[in-house]
Design a protein around this motif. Sequence first.
Motif, PDB file in Angstrom:
ATOM      1  N   SER A  33       0.840  -1.189   0.033  1.00 36.82           N
ATOM      2  CA  SER A  33       0.114  -0.086   0.095  1.00 36.82           C
ATOM      3  C   SER A  33       0.819   1.270  -0.156  1.00 36.82           C
ATOM      4  O   SER A  33       1.856   1.566   0.616  1.00 36.82           O
ATOM      5  N   PRO A  34       0.767   2.221  -0.933  1.00 34.33           N
ATOM      6  CA  PRO A  34      -0.507   2.149  -1.978  1.00 34.33           C
ATOM      7  C   PRO A  34       0.306   1.223  -3.002  1.00 34.33           C
ATOM      8  O   PRO A  34       1.301   1.122  -3.264  1.00 34.33           O
ATOM      9  N   SER A  35      -0.713   0.652  -3.861  1.00 37.43           N
ATOM     10  CA  SER A  35      -0.440  -0.216  -4.896  1.00 37.43           C
ATOM     11  C   SER A  35       0.036   0.619  -6.266  1.00 37.43           C
ATOM     12  O   SER A  35       0.668   0.225  -7.139  1.00 37.43           O
ATOM     13  N   ILE A  36      -0.496   1.778  -6.283  1.00 38.31           N
ATOM     14  CA  ILE A  36      -0.012   2.689  -7.403  1.00 38.31           C
ATOM     15  C   ILE A  36       0.422   4.191  -6.806  1.00 38.31           C
ATOM     16  O   ILE A  36      -0.533   4.661  -5.837  1.00 38.31           O
ATOM     17  N   ALA A  37       1.268   4.625  -7.051  1.00 41.72           N
ATOM     18  CA  ALA A  37       1.710   5.967  -6.747  1.00 41.72           C
ATOM     19  C   ALA A  37       2.339   6.790  -7.714  1.00 41.72           C
ATOM     20  O   ALA A  37       2.882   6.299  -8.580  1.00 41.72           O
ATOM     21  N   ALA A  38       2.351   8.077  -7.653  1.00 40.74           N
ATOM     22  CA  ALA A  38       2.949   9.142  -8.406  1.00 40.74           C
ATOM     23  C   ALA A  38       3.841  10.146  -7.443  1.00 40.74           C
ATOM     24  O   ALA A  38       3.038  10.706  -6.509  1.00 40.74           O
ATOM     25  N   ILE A  39       5.260  10.325  -7.624  1.00 39.08           N
ATOM     26  CA  ILE A  39       6.042  11.211  -6.896  1.00 39.08           C
ATOM     27  C   ILE A  39       6.821  11.928  -7.776  1.00 39.08           C
ATOM     28  O   ILE A  39       6.767  11.823  -9.049  1.00 39.08           O
ATOM     29  N   GLU A  40       7.272  13.092  -7.233  1.00 35.72           N
ATOM     30  CA  GLU A  40       8.262  13.874  -7.954  1.00 35.72           C
ATOM     31  C   GLU A  40       9.660  13.516  -7.769  1.00 35.72           C
ATOM     32  O   GLU A  40       9.933  12.852  -6.739  1.00 35.72           O
ATOM     33  N   VAL A  41      10.612  13.967  -8.725  1.00 32.73           N
ATOM     34  CA  VAL A  41      11.973  13.551  -8.403  1.00 32.73           C
ATOM     35  C   VAL A  41      12.407  14.307  -7.129  1.00 32.73           C
ATOM     36  O   VAL A  41      11.942  15.422  -6.954  1.00 32.73           O
ATOM     37  N   GLY A  42      13.130  13.317  -6.356  1.00 34.51           N
ATOM     38  CA  GLY A  42      13.385  13.899  -5.085  1.00 34.51           C
ATOM     39  C   GLY A  42      12.644  13.693  -3.985  1.00 34.51           C
ATOM     40  O   GLY A  42      12.957  13.870  -2.673  1.00 34.51           O
ATOM     41  N   GLU A  43      11.369  13.406  -4.209  1.00 31.18           N
ATOM     42  CA  GLU A  43      10.162  13.081  -3.191  1.00 31.18           C
ATOM     43  C   GLU A  43      10.512  11.362  -2.631  1.00 31.18           C
ATOM     44  O   GLU A  43      10.846  10.754  -3.551  1.00 31.18           O
ATOM     45  N   THR A  44      10.064  11.332  -1.503  1.00 25.73           N
ATOM     46  CA  THR A  44       9.983   9.963  -0.848  1.00 25.73           C
ATOM     47  C   THR A  44       8.719   9.786  -0.246  1.00 25.73           C
ATOM     48  O   THR A  44       8.054  10.571   0.321  1.00 25.73           O
ATOM     49  N   ILE A  45       8.213   8.542  -0.483  1.00 28.94           N
ATOM     50  CA  ILE A  45       7.091   8.203   0.083  1.00 28.94           C
ATOM     51  C   ILE A  45       7.229   6.580   0.813  1.00 28.94           C
ATOM     52  O   ILE A  45       8.274   5.939   0.642  1.00 28.94           O
ATOM     53  N   ARG A  46       6.343   6.560   2.045  1.00 31.32           N
ATOM     54  CA  ARG A  46       6.507   5.319   2.421  1.00 31.32           C
ATOM     55  C   ARG A  46       5.635   4.257   1.928  1.00 31.32           C
ATOM     56  O   ARG A  46       4.335   4.399   1.899  1.00 31.32           O
ATOM     57  N   LEU A  47       6.092   3.186   1.491  1.00 31.96           N
ATOM     58  CA  LEU A  47       5.125   2.046   1.117  1.00 31.96           C
ATOM     59  C   LEU A  47       5.141   0.965   2.422  1.00 31.96           C
ATOM     60  O   LEU A  47       6.211   1.054   2.974  1.00 31.96           O
ATOM     61  N   SER A  48       4.110   0.254   2.295  1.00 32.13           N
ATOM     62  CA  SER A  48       4.024  -0.654   3.516  1.00 32.13           C
ATOM     63  C   SER A  48       3.420  -2.164   2.903  1.00 32.13           C
ATOM     64  O   SER A  48       2.743  -2.141   1.899  1.00 32.13           O
ATOM     65  N   ALA A  49       3.820  -3.231   3.488  1.00 31.55           N
ATOM     66  CA  ALA A  49       3.368  -4.681   2.959  1.00 31.55           C
ATOM     67  C   ALA A  49       2.802  -5.083   4.326  1.00 31.55           C
ATOM     68  O   ALA A  49       3.052  -5.207   5.273  1.00 31.55           O
ATOM     69  N   VAL A  50       1.362  -5.442   3.732  1.00 30.93           N
ATOM     70  CA  VAL A  50       0.547  -5.956   4.891  1.00 30.93           C
ATOM     71  C   VAL A  50       0.160  -7.462   4.547  1.00 30.93           C
ATOM     72  O   VAL A  50      -0.144  -7.533   3.447  1.00 30.93           O
ATOM     73  N   LEU A  51       0.050  -8.281   5.645  1.00 31.41           N
ATOM     74  CA  LEU A  51      -0.055  -9.695   5.263  1.00 31.41           C
ATOM     75  C   LEU A  51      -1.701  -9.856   5.710  1.00 31.41           C
ATOM     76  O   LEU A  51      -2.083  -9.434   6.763  1.00 31.41           O
ATOM     77  N   ALA A  99       7.069 -16.554   1.850  1.00 30.26           N
ATOM     78  CA  ALA A  99       5.933 -17.288   0.948  1.00 30.26           C
ATOM     79  C   ALA A  99       4.900 -16.431  -0.054  1.00 30.26           C
ATOM     80  O   ALA A  99       4.329 -17.065  -0.821  1.00 30.26           O
ATOM     81  N   PHE A 100       4.894 -15.142   0.283  1.00 38.51           N
ATOM     82  CA  PHE A 100       4.293 -14.282  -0.310  1.00 38.51           C
ATOM     83  C   PHE A 100       4.929 -12.938  -0.877  1.00 38.51           C
ATOM     84  O   PHE A 100       6.108 -12.661  -0.616  1.00 38.51           O
ATOM     85  N   SER A 101       4.402 -12.557  -1.782  1.00 36.94           N
ATOM     86  CA  SER A 101       4.947 -11.133  -2.626  1.00 36.94           C
ATOM     87  C   SER A 101       4.008 -10.517  -3.197  1.00 36.94           C
ATOM     88  O   SER A 101       2.833 -10.799  -3.565  1.00 36.94           O
ATOM     89  N   ASP A 102       4.250  -9.265  -3.369  1.00 38.81           N
ATOM     90  CA  ASP A 102       3.331  -8.122  -4.247  1.00 38.81           C
ATOM     91  C   ASP A 102       4.143  -7.204  -4.823  1.00 38.81           C
ATOM     92  O   ASP A 102       5.283  -6.985  -4.610  1.00 38.81           O
ATOM     93  N   ARG A 103       3.475  -6.662  -5.847  1.00 40.48           N
ATOM     94  CA  ARG A 103       4.192  -5.551  -6.645  1.00 40.48           C
ATOM     95  C   ARG A 103       3.423  -4.236  -6.688  1.00 40.48           C
ATOM     96  O   ARG A 103       2.048  -4.480  -6.550  1.00 40.48           O
ATOM     97  N   ALA A 104       4.167  -2.924  -6.596  1.00 38.41           N
ATOM     98  CA  ALA A 104       3.337  -1.719  -6.850  1.00 38.41           C
ATOM     99  C   ALA A 104       4.001  -0.958  -7.919  1.00 38.41           C
ATOM    100  O   ALA A 104       5.205  -1.140  -8.188  1.00 38.41           O
ATOM    101  N   ARG A 105       3.305  -0.231  -8.555  1.00 41.93           N
ATOM    102  CA  ARG A 105       3.689   0.698  -9.692  1.00 41.93           C
ATOM    103  C   ARG A 105       4.098   2.037  -9.127  1.00 41.93           C
ATOM    104  O   ARG A 105       3.132   2.604  -8.566  1.00 41.93           O
ATOM    105  N   VAL A 106       5.138   2.629  -9.492  1.00 42.50           N
ATOM    106  CA  VAL A 106       5.347   4.070  -9.011  1.00 42.50           C
ATOM    107  C   VAL A 106       6.178   4.876  -9.950  1.00 42.50           C
ATOM    108  O   VAL A 106       6.719   4.445 -10.592  1.00 42.50           O
ATOM    109  N   SER A 107       5.214   5.853 -10.310  1.00 49.04           N
ATOM    110  CA  SER A 107       5.769   6.926 -11.428  1.00 49.04           C
ATOM    111  C   SER A 107       6.302   8.123 -10.765  1.00 49.04           C
ATOM    112  O   SER A 107       5.931   8.488  -9.708  1.00 49.04           O
ATOM    113  N   VAL A 108       7.437   8.236 -11.387  1.00 51.57           N
ATOM    114  CA  VAL A 108       8.316   9.580 -10.850  1.00 51.57           C
ATOM    115  C   VAL A 108       8.259  10.704 -12.059  1.00 51.57           C
ATOM    116  O   VAL A 108       8.495  10.301 -13.148  1.00 51.57           O
ATOM    117  N   ARG A 109       7.688  11.847 -11.659  1.00 49.51           N
ATOM    118  CA  ARG A 109       7.607  12.847 -12.658  1.00 49.51           C
ATOM    119  C   ARG A 109       8.776  13.870 -12.492  1.00 49.51           C
ATOM    120  O   ARG A 109       9.216  13.981 -11.162  1.00 49.51           O
TER     121      ARG A 109
END
Length: 128
Positions: A33-51, A99-109
């Motif tokens: 979470s989030p599974s899709i995100a958009a950030i700017e160059v130099g910006e940082t976001i926190r992704l979390s993995a929940v079981l 035993a588990f994995s997931d993927r998220a898409r992050v766009s950097v603008r």
Amino acid sequence: MIGLTALPLFLACNGPAGLDEKNRMGEPRLEISPSIAAIEVGETIRLSAVLYDARGEVLDVDYPVDWSSSKPGLLLVSETGYATGIAPGSATVTAEGVAFSDRARVSVRRVAPVDSPIPKRPDWRGRR
């Protein structure tokens, strides 16, 4: 809290005994979470993995995952899930556990330029 050694048995039993098939909603899963995100160059976001368990309820476990980026030159991901934009484009972030994995898409603008008015130079000869 369920210990990691008991996790496979808990997941195999789909939680508490006595659940019938109609109450089960699916397979246990890991979600970023989030599974899709958009950030700017130099910006940082926190992704979390929940079981989640088979009923879709969050499992209260400290499930260790390894974080990675499909394009580390574009998006860096720390071992704790912080993603930082390095260059414009899109990358896939993966959280992978035992035993588990997931993927998220992050766009950097690209960072949008800031419009700042250029002040007019004063006329030092006394004219206006």
